[in-house]
Design an enzyme around this catalytic site. Structure first.
Site, PDB file in Angstrom:
ATOM      1  N   GLY A  28      22.121  56.201  97.995  1.00 41.35           N
ATOM      2  CA  GLY A  28      21.272  57.376  98.111  1.00 41.35           C
ATOM      3  C   GLY A  28      19.786  57.100  98.048  1.00 41.35           C
ATOM      4  N   ARG A  29      19.400  55.947  97.526  1.00 39.41           N
ATOM      5  CA  ARG A  29      17.979  55.585  97.524  1.00 39.41           C
ATOM      6  C   ARG A  29      17.795  54.079  97.736  1.00 39.41           C
ATOM      7  NH1 ARG A  29      15.706  55.715  91.297  1.00 39.41           N
ATOM      8  NH2 ARG A  29      17.576  54.978  90.234  1.00 39.41           N
ATOM      9  N   ASP A  79      14.909  62.291  96.097  1.00 41.78           N
ATOM     10  CA  ASP A  79      13.801  61.907  96.981  1.00 41.78           C
ATOM     11  C   ASP A  79      13.913  60.471  97.479  1.00 41.78           C
ATOM     12  OD1 ASP A  79      13.101  60.407  94.752  1.00 41.78           O
ATOM     13  OD2 ASP A  79      11.345  61.613  94.245  1.00 41.78           O
ATOM     14  N   GLY A  80      14.936  59.743  97.024  1.00 44.42           N
ATOM     15  CA  GLY A  80      15.124  58.376  97.493  1.00 44.42           C
ATOM     16  C   GLY A  80      14.140  57.380  96.933  1.00 44.42           C
ATOM     17  N   ARG A  82      16.680  43.651  95.247  1.00 47.33           N
ATOM     18  CA  ARG A  82      17.499  42.772  94.397  1.00 47.33           C
ATOM     19  C   ARG A  82      18.240  41.768  95.274  1.00 47.33           C
ATOM     20  NH1 ARG A  82      21.365  47.274  94.157  1.00 47.33           N
ATOM     21  NH2 ARG A  82      20.380  48.079  92.285  1.00 47.33           N
ATOM     22  N   ASP A 141      31.443  52.940  90.666  1.00 47.22           N
ATOM     23  CA  ASP A 141      30.543  52.544  91.753  1.00 47.22           C
ATOM     24  C   ASP A 141      29.497  51.550  91.284  1.00 47.22           C
ATOM     25  OD1 ASP A 141      29.746  55.133  90.424  1.00 47.22           O
ATOM     26  OD2 ASP A 141      27.865  54.684  91.441  1.00 47.22           O
ATOM     27  N   ASN A 142      29.477  51.255  89.990  1.00 46.33           N
ATOM     28  CA  ASN A 142      28.559  50.253  89.445  1.00 46.33           C
ATOM     29  C   ASN A 142      29.271  48.971  89.035  1.00 46.33           C
ATOM     30  OD1 ASN A 142      26.202  51.696  89.776  1.00 46.33           O
ATOM     31  ND2 ASN A 142      26.288  52.639  87.753  1.00 46.33           N
TER      32      ASN A 142
END
Length: 456
Positions: A88-89, A121-122, A175, A248-249
Site C-alpha cells: 500500500g505504500r 497517502d502512501g 530496503r 503478511d509480515n
C-alpha cells in the site's frame, strides 16, 4: 566488490502476482542514510547523483524492472483475516544477486500510493524511516536475520498522522531483502482457491530463493519452519519485540522485515509489548514464538491445497522443538562460546535463562558482562542463580577472538532502548541535529565488529 547482476525473476510469475505502479514525485531529495557496505555486496558503486536517481526518483537500474511492482497479498492482522491489503505504500523496485549468488529484492516504503493504499497517502514519516534504520542496523549487529536498510531520503513533504505530532517530516526508504514473499502471499492464492498459482509460487520460491528447484510444497514448508524457528529464537536473544507479527509480515525466507512499532525490552520481560495498540499482548516479547507458530499453521492450511496435509501437520507439531534448539544455539552464540555436547548446552542455556529472568541486569548488560565465559565480580551477580551460571561456565571454551575487541572493555554495552531512540529523534526534530543518529550508527557497527571477529 561484487559485480552487479540484475535478475528480475519476479516477472516469471506473471502479472496476477503484482500490479505495475509509478513512484511518487517528491519535492526534495536529502540523503539521510545510504548503505554503501550493502551496495558493494550487490555490485552497486554509486555516487551521490546515482543514489538520488535510483533511490529517490526510482529510475530503473540497468537491465532490471522497467516499472516498479506493487505485490499482491492478504494476511491475518491481529488474527483477523484481511483480503484488502497488499503493497500500500511500497513496491518491488529491483532484483539482483549478491556476492553469494542469492536473489535479493530492493523494495520501498513510503514511495507513493498503489492500488492497495485504500485511504492512506502512501508516504512514510521521517521518524519512521529513522526508526527502521536503527532497528535493522542493531538487529544485524546482534545476528538476527534481517532486511537491511539500503537508503533513506528525506522528501520535503508535510504529513498528517494521528499517532505523532503533525505535521511531520516525510521520507522514502529502500530496503534490501531476501525476497518479499510472505505467508500472506500464499494466503491470497488460497483465498481464491488458485491452486495453479500456489504451485507457481512454491516453484518460484524453490528455484529463486532456496536453490532447490522442483522440491515441492512439503519441502518448502520444512524450509520455512526451520528459518522461522531461528528467527523467533534470535528475537528473544536480542531482546527484540517486532510489534506486528501478522502473517503478511512473516517472510518465508525467515528474514525479519518491515519495522513499525518495534522496541527492545530492557529486561527479560515476557509480557513487554512494543505496539501501544496491542492491548491483549498478542505479540508481546515472550509470546513471539507462539505468534510465529500460529502464522505457520495458516501457511500449512494454504499449502494443503497442493500437498498432503498430514506430513505438514507433523512437521508443524515439531516446530517448538526446532525453536528450542535454535534458542539454545543463539544464547550460546551471543555469549561468545563454542557449542559443546547437547546436554551441556541445554544446562548452560537453562542457567542463562534463569539468570535473565531475575531482571538483575538488562539483557545487553548481561551478555556484555558474561561474554566469552567471563565471570563478573560485581556484587550484583553474587546472588542466586548466578553462582549456578558460573559453575556451568567452568571449562567452556570461547569462540576465537570473542573478547579481543576493545569494545568488550567499554564501561557500557551498546543498546537501543526507547529513550535512546526518542533522544535521537528529538535532536533531529528540534534542532535538525543528526550527530546523535550518526554516532549511534557508528557505535552499532563497532559492536557488530566486536560480535563477529574475523578469526571467528
Amino acid at each position: 566488490m561484487s559485480i552487479y547482476r540484475a535478475d528480475p525473476a519476479i516477472l516469471k510469475l506473471g502479472d496476477r502476482f503484482y500490479d505495475p505502479v509509478r513512484p511518487a514525485q517528491f519535492p526534495v531529495a536529502i540523503a539521510r542514510f545510504v548503505n554503501r557496505r550493502a551496495a558493494q555486496g550487490v555490485g552497486l558503486n554509486l555516487d551521490s547523483e546515482g543514489w538520488e536517481r535510483h533511490f529517490h526518483r526510482f529510475e530503473p537500474l540497468p537491465g532490471n524492472l522497467e516499472q516498479p511492482l506493487a505485490l499482491r497479498y492478504h494476511g491475518h492482522q491481529f488474527r483477523n483475516y484481511n483480503p484488502e491489503i497488499g503493497d500500500g505504500r511500497g513496491f518491488l523496485f529491483a532484483q539482483l544477486r549478491d556476492e553469494r549468488g542469492r536473489l535479493l529484492d530492493l523494495g520501498t516504503k513510503g514511495s507513493g500510493q498503489t492500488p492497495y493504499s485504500r485511504f492512506g497517502d502512501g508516504r512514510l514519516t521521517l521518524k519512521g524511516g529513522i526508526r527502521e534504520v536503527l532497528a535493522t542496523e542493531m538487529l544485524e549487529a546482534l545476528g538476527v536475520n534481517t532486511s537491511k536498510t539500503f537508503a533513506l531520503f528525506e522528501t520535503g513533504e508535510s504529513l498528517q498522522r494521528n499517532d505523532e505530532p503533525s505535521p511531520t517530516r516525510s521520507a522514502v526508504l529502500t530496503r534490501l531483502s531476501h525476497g518479499h514473499i510472505r505467508i500472506g502471499t500464499f494466503q491470497r492464492l488460497a483465498f481464491y482457491d488458485d491452486r495453479e498459482g500456489l504451485h507457481a509460487l512454491a516453484d518460484y520460491c524453490h528455484r529463486f530463493l532456496f536453490d532447490q528447484p522442483g522440491a515441492g510444497a512439503e519441502r518448502l514448508f520444512e524450509i520455512v519452519l526451520s528459518g522461522t524457528a531461528g528467527l523467533a529464537a534470535s528475537y528473544l536473544v536480542a531482546g527484540f519485540v517486532h510489534g506486528v507479527l501478522n502473517s503478511d509480515n512473516i517472510n518465508i525466507t525467515g528474514e525479519s522485515f518491515d519495522y513499525g512499532p518495534w522496541r527492545f525490552t530492557p529486561h527479560w520481560d515476557e509480557s513487554f509489548v512494543a505496539a501501544y495498540f496491542d492491548h491483549a499482548g498478542l505479540y508481546a516479547f515472550g509470546v513471539q514464538p507462539e505468534a510465529i507458530h500460529w502464522n505457520l499453521a495458516q501457511l500449512a492450511g494454504c499449502l494443503s491445497l497442493i500437498a498432503d496435509r498430514e506430513p505438514m501437520e507433523q512437521a508443524l507439531n515439531g516446530w517448538p522443538g526446532l525453536f528450542q534448539d535454535a534458542l539454545v544455539e543463539a544464547l550460546i552464540k551471543r555469549l561468545g562460546l563454542r557449542p559443546a555436547d547437547k546436554e551441556s548446552d541445554l544446562n548452560l542455556a537453562g542457567a542463562m535463562l534463569a539468570a535473565l529472568r531475575t531482571r538483575t541486569a538488562t539483557i545487553d548488560r548481561f551478555f556484555f558482562d558474561w561474554r566469552g565465559g567471563r565471570i563478573p565480580e560485581g556484587e550484583v551477580y553474587q546472588a542466586f542463580p548466578f553462582p549456578s551460571l558460573a559453575r556451568q561456565l567452568e571449562g567452556r571454551a570461547a569462540l576465537p577472538g570473542a573478547i579481543d575487541h576493545p569494545y568488550w572493555s567499554d564501561p557500557e554495552p551498546c543498546s537501543m532502548h526507547i529513550d535512546e531512540v526518542e533522544a535521537i529523534w528529538s535532536a533531529i526534530a528540534e534542532r535538525d541535529d543528526w550527530s546523535p543518529f550518526e554516532a549511534k550508527i557508528m557505535a552499532i557497527r563497532r559492536m557488530a565488529d566486536a560480535m563477529t571477529p574475523p578469526c571467528a
